[in-house]
Motif scaffolding. Sequence first.
Motif, PDB file in Angstrom:
ATOM      1  N   GLU A  82     -17.333 -37.220 -49.858  1.00  0.00           N
ATOM      2  CA  GLU A  82     -18.440 -37.083 -50.792  1.00  0.00           C
ATOM      3  C   GLU A  82     -18.005 -37.553 -52.180  1.00  0.00           C
ATOM      4  OE1 GLU A  82     -20.954 -33.339 -52.390  1.00  0.00           O
ATOM      5  OE2 GLU A  82     -20.523 -33.386 -50.251  1.00  0.00           O
ATOM      6  N   ASN A  83     -18.878 -38.210 -52.873  1.00  0.00           N
ATOM      7  CA  ASN A  83     -18.626 -38.745 -54.212  1.00  0.00           C
ATOM      8  C   ASN A  83     -17.549 -39.821 -54.228  1.00  0.00           C
ATOM      9  OD1 ASN A  83     -20.579 -37.023 -55.350  1.00  0.00           O
ATOM     10  ND2 ASN A  83     -19.088 -35.369 -55.492  1.00  0.00           N
TER      11      ASN A  83
ATOM     12  N   GLY B 219      -8.525 -40.410 -54.915  1.00  0.00           N
ATOM     13  CA  GLY B 219      -8.672 -40.587 -56.354  1.00  0.00           C
ATOM     14  C   GLY B 219      -8.216 -39.332 -57.075  1.00  0.00           C
ATOM     15  N   GLU B 220      -7.137 -39.427 -57.822  1.00  0.00           N
ATOM     16  CA  GLU B 220      -6.580 -38.281 -58.542  1.00  0.00           C
ATOM     17  C   GLU B 220      -6.507 -38.579 -60.036  1.00  0.00           C
ATOM     18  OE1 GLU B 220      -5.573 -35.293 -57.258  1.00  0.00           O
ATOM     19  OE2 GLU B 220      -6.131 -35.905 -55.231  1.00  0.00           O
ATOM     20  N   GLN B 221      -6.765 -37.564 -60.852  1.00  0.00           N
ATOM     21  CA  GLN B 221      -6.580 -37.691 -62.299  1.00  0.00           C
ATOM     22  C   GLN B 221      -5.105 -38.012 -62.565  1.00  0.00           C
ATOM     23  OE1 GLN B 221      -8.771 -37.532 -64.700  1.00  0.00           O
ATOM     24  NE2 GLN B 221     -10.499 -36.351 -63.957  1.00  0.00           N
ATOM     25  N   SER B 222      -4.826 -38.797 -63.574  1.00  0.00           N
ATOM     26  CA  SER B 222      -3.435 -39.162 -63.864  1.00  0.00           C
ATOM     27  C   SER B 222      -2.608 -37.950 -64.269  1.00  0.00           C
ATOM     28  CB  SER B 222      -3.383 -40.232 -64.966  1.00  0.00           C
ATOM     29  OG  SER B 222      -3.995 -39.740 -66.145  1.00  0.00           O
ATOM     30  N   ASP B 223      -3.252 -36.912 -64.806  1.00  0.00           N
ATOM     31  CA  ASP B 223      -2.507 -35.712 -65.180  1.00  0.00           C
ATOM     32  C   ASP B 223      -2.472 -34.675 -64.058  1.00  0.00           C
ATOM     33  OD1 ASP B 223      -5.089 -34.762 -65.198  1.00  0.00           O
ATOM     34  OD2 ASP B 223      -5.101 -34.188 -67.310  1.00  0.00           O
ATOM     35  N   GLY B 224      -3.031 -35.021 -62.897  1.00  0.00           N
ATOM     36  CA  GLY B 224      -2.978 -34.135 -61.739  1.00  0.00           C
ATOM     37  C   GLY B 224      -3.954 -32.971 -61.793  1.00  0.00           C
ATOM     38  N   THR B 225      -4.935 -33.007 -62.662  1.00  0.00           N
ATOM     39  CA  THR B 225      -5.846 -31.867 -62.820  1.00  0.00           C
ATOM     40  C   THR B 225      -7.081 -31.933 -61.934  1.00  0.00           C
ATOM     41  OG1 THR B 225      -6.976 -32.949 -64.663  1.00  0.00           O
ATOM     42  CG2 THR B 225      -5.137 -31.464 -65.200  1.00  0.00           C
ATOM     43  N   GLY B 226      -7.256 -32.953 -61.165  1.00  0.00           N
ATOM     44  CA  GLY B 226      -8.432 -33.009 -60.308  1.00  0.00           C
ATOM     45  C   GLY B 226      -8.626 -34.376 -59.694  1.00  0.00           C
ATOM     46  N   GLN B 227      -9.766 -34.535 -59.092  1.00  0.00           N
ATOM     47  CA  GLN B 227     -10.067 -35.774 -58.397  1.00  0.00           C
ATOM     48  C   GLN B 227     -11.079 -36.609 -59.168  1.00  0.00           C
ATOM     49  OE1 GLN B 227     -11.316 -34.124 -54.611  1.00  0.00           O
ATOM     50  NE2 GLN B 227      -9.422 -34.906 -53.730  1.00  0.00           N
ATOM     51  N   VAL B 228     -11.000 -37.904 -58.937  1.00  0.00           N
ATOM     52  CA  VAL B 228     -11.939 -38.857 -59.530  1.00  0.00           C
ATOM     53  C   VAL B 228     -12.431 -39.782 -58.429  1.00  0.00           C
ATOM     54  CG1 VAL B 228     -10.875 -38.798 -61.825  1.00  0.00           C
ATOM     55  CG2 VAL B 228     -10.113 -40.489 -60.165  1.00  0.00           C
ATOM     56  N   THR B 229     -13.466 -40.509 -58.698  1.00  0.00           N
ATOM     57  CA  THR B 229     -14.022 -41.436 -57.728  1.00  0.00           C
ATOM     58  C   THR B 229     -13.125 -42.661 -57.562  1.00  0.00           C
ATOM     59  OG1 THR B 229     -15.960 -42.731 -57.140  1.00  0.00           O
ATOM     60  CG2 THR B 229     -15.444 -42.607 -59.466  1.00  0.00           C
ATOM     61  N   LEU B 230     -13.179 -43.240 -56.386  1.00  0.00           N
ATOM     62  CA  LEU B 230     -12.455 -44.480 -56.108  1.00  0.00           C
ATOM     63  C   LEU B 230     -13.318 -45.712 -56.394  1.00  0.00           C
ATOM     64  CD1 LEU B 230     -10.768 -43.555 -52.699  1.00  0.00           C
ATOM     65  CD2 LEU B 230      -9.633 -43.853 -54.906  1.00  0.00           C
ATOM     66  N   THR B 231     -14.568 -45.502 -56.792  1.00  0.00           N
ATOM     67  CA  THR B 231     -15.479 -46.618 -57.055  1.00  0.00           C
ATOM     68  C   THR B 231     -14.863 -47.575 -58.070  1.00  0.00           C
ATOM     69  OG1 THR B 231     -17.354 -45.175 -56.591  1.00  0.00           O
ATOM     70  CG2 THR B 231     -17.825 -47.215 -57.779  1.00  0.00           C
ATOM     71  N   ASN B 232     -14.877 -48.852 -57.722  1.00  0.00           N
ATOM     72  CA  ASN B 232     -14.346 -49.935 -58.568  1.00  0.00           C
ATOM     73  C   ASN B 232     -12.853 -49.792 -58.877  1.00  0.00           C
ATOM     74  OD1 ASN B 232     -16.865 -51.223 -58.743  1.00  0.00           O
ATOM     75  ND2 ASN B 232     -17.467 -49.860 -60.418  1.00  0.00           N
ATOM     76  N   THR B 233     -12.094 -49.168 -57.993  1.00  0.00           N
ATOM     77  CA  THR B 233     -10.644 -49.043 -58.226  1.00  0.00           C
ATOM     78  C   THR B 233      -9.857 -50.040 -57.384  1.00  0.00           C
ATOM     79  OG1 THR B 233     -10.519 -47.261 -56.602  1.00  0.00           O
ATOM     80  CG2 THR B 233     -10.728 -46.627 -58.925  1.00  0.00           C
ATOM     81  N   VAL B 234      -9.968 -49.972 -56.058  1.00  0.00           N
ATOM     82  CA  VAL B 234      -9.207 -50.866 -55.185  1.00  0.00           C
ATOM     83  C   VAL B 234      -9.971 -52.137 -54.864  1.00  0.00           C
ATOM     84  CG1 VAL B 234      -7.810 -49.033 -54.190  1.00  0.00           C
ATOM     85  CG2 VAL B 234      -9.966 -49.627 -53.126  1.00  0.00           C
ATOM     86  N   ASN B 235     -11.245 -52.116 -55.100  1.00  0.00           N
ATOM     87  CA  ASN B 235     -12.103 -53.296 -54.965  1.00  0.00           C
ATOM     88  C   ASN B 235     -13.398 -52.991 -55.713  1.00  0.00           C
ATOM     89  OD1 ASN B 235     -13.093 -51.403 -53.178  1.00  0.00           O
ATOM     90  ND2 ASN B 235     -13.443 -52.829 -51.517  1.00  0.00           N
ATOM     91  N   GLU B 236     -14.253 -53.982 -55.872  1.00  0.00           N
ATOM     92  CA  GLU B 236     -15.493 -53.751 -56.590  1.00  0.00           C
ATOM     93  C   GLU B 236     -16.432 -52.906 -55.741  1.00  0.00           C
ATOM     94  OE1 GLU B 236     -19.116 -56.264 -58.597  1.00  0.00           O
ATOM     95  OE2 GLU B 236     -17.133 -57.185 -58.480  1.00  0.00           O
ATOM     96  N   GLY B 237     -17.037 -51.912 -56.339  1.00  0.00           N
ATOM     97  CA  GLY B 237     -17.975 -51.040 -55.636  1.00  0.00           C
ATOM     98  C   GLY B 237     -17.288 -49.889 -54.942  1.00  0.00           C
TER      99      GLY B 237
END
Length: 184
Positions: free
Chosen positions: A27-28, A49-67
């Motif tokens: 999800e998300n 998808g993890e926050q760089s400071d390790g405090t939570g998760q973030v979306t993978l959208t537009n990270t490893v490829n577009e979309g």
Amino acid sequence: MTGVVRSGSGVNAAGNYQAAGKTGTSENNRSAWFVGYTPEIVTAVGLFGEQSDGTGQVTLTNTVNEGRANGGGVPAKIWKAYTTGALGGGSDARFDLDVDESATAEPTPTPTPTPTPSPTESETDKPDDSPTPTPTESETEPPTGDPTPTPTKSPSGPPSFTPPPDPGDGDPGDPDEPGLNLRP
């Protein structure tokens, strides 16, 4: 599950080997994964998808490829590269999907618990010959002071809990989860 690799959401995992697998996206779009197997090996690839400071998760959208990053994309490609290398470029091994319909297996009998014997009448009616102890003075006096301990630090609120990412629920409406394919 071979259909997922052959012509489904996991086609990026197809190679010079027979394979089956399952894709997933949480999800998300916070994680994406591909779990696959050949007749010789089983491997899972997950992206999170993890926050760089390790405090939570973030979306993978537009990270490893577009979309949207889905399990049939980058995770399936990583799985293919790993599997091709692990199998030395490929394999001629095939899944043994033949089933002998006439074969039967006898169920394993469930062990019957051994009952615990009840005490006999002579054991339950036997008088207790031991003397009754007399309480001492300190045992009969009421306690003094407040027996309830006082906390030294007040709680800072309820504990926090972050549930793990949902690896997908098999919902056929999810674009990354085309539904069950039970054909070999």
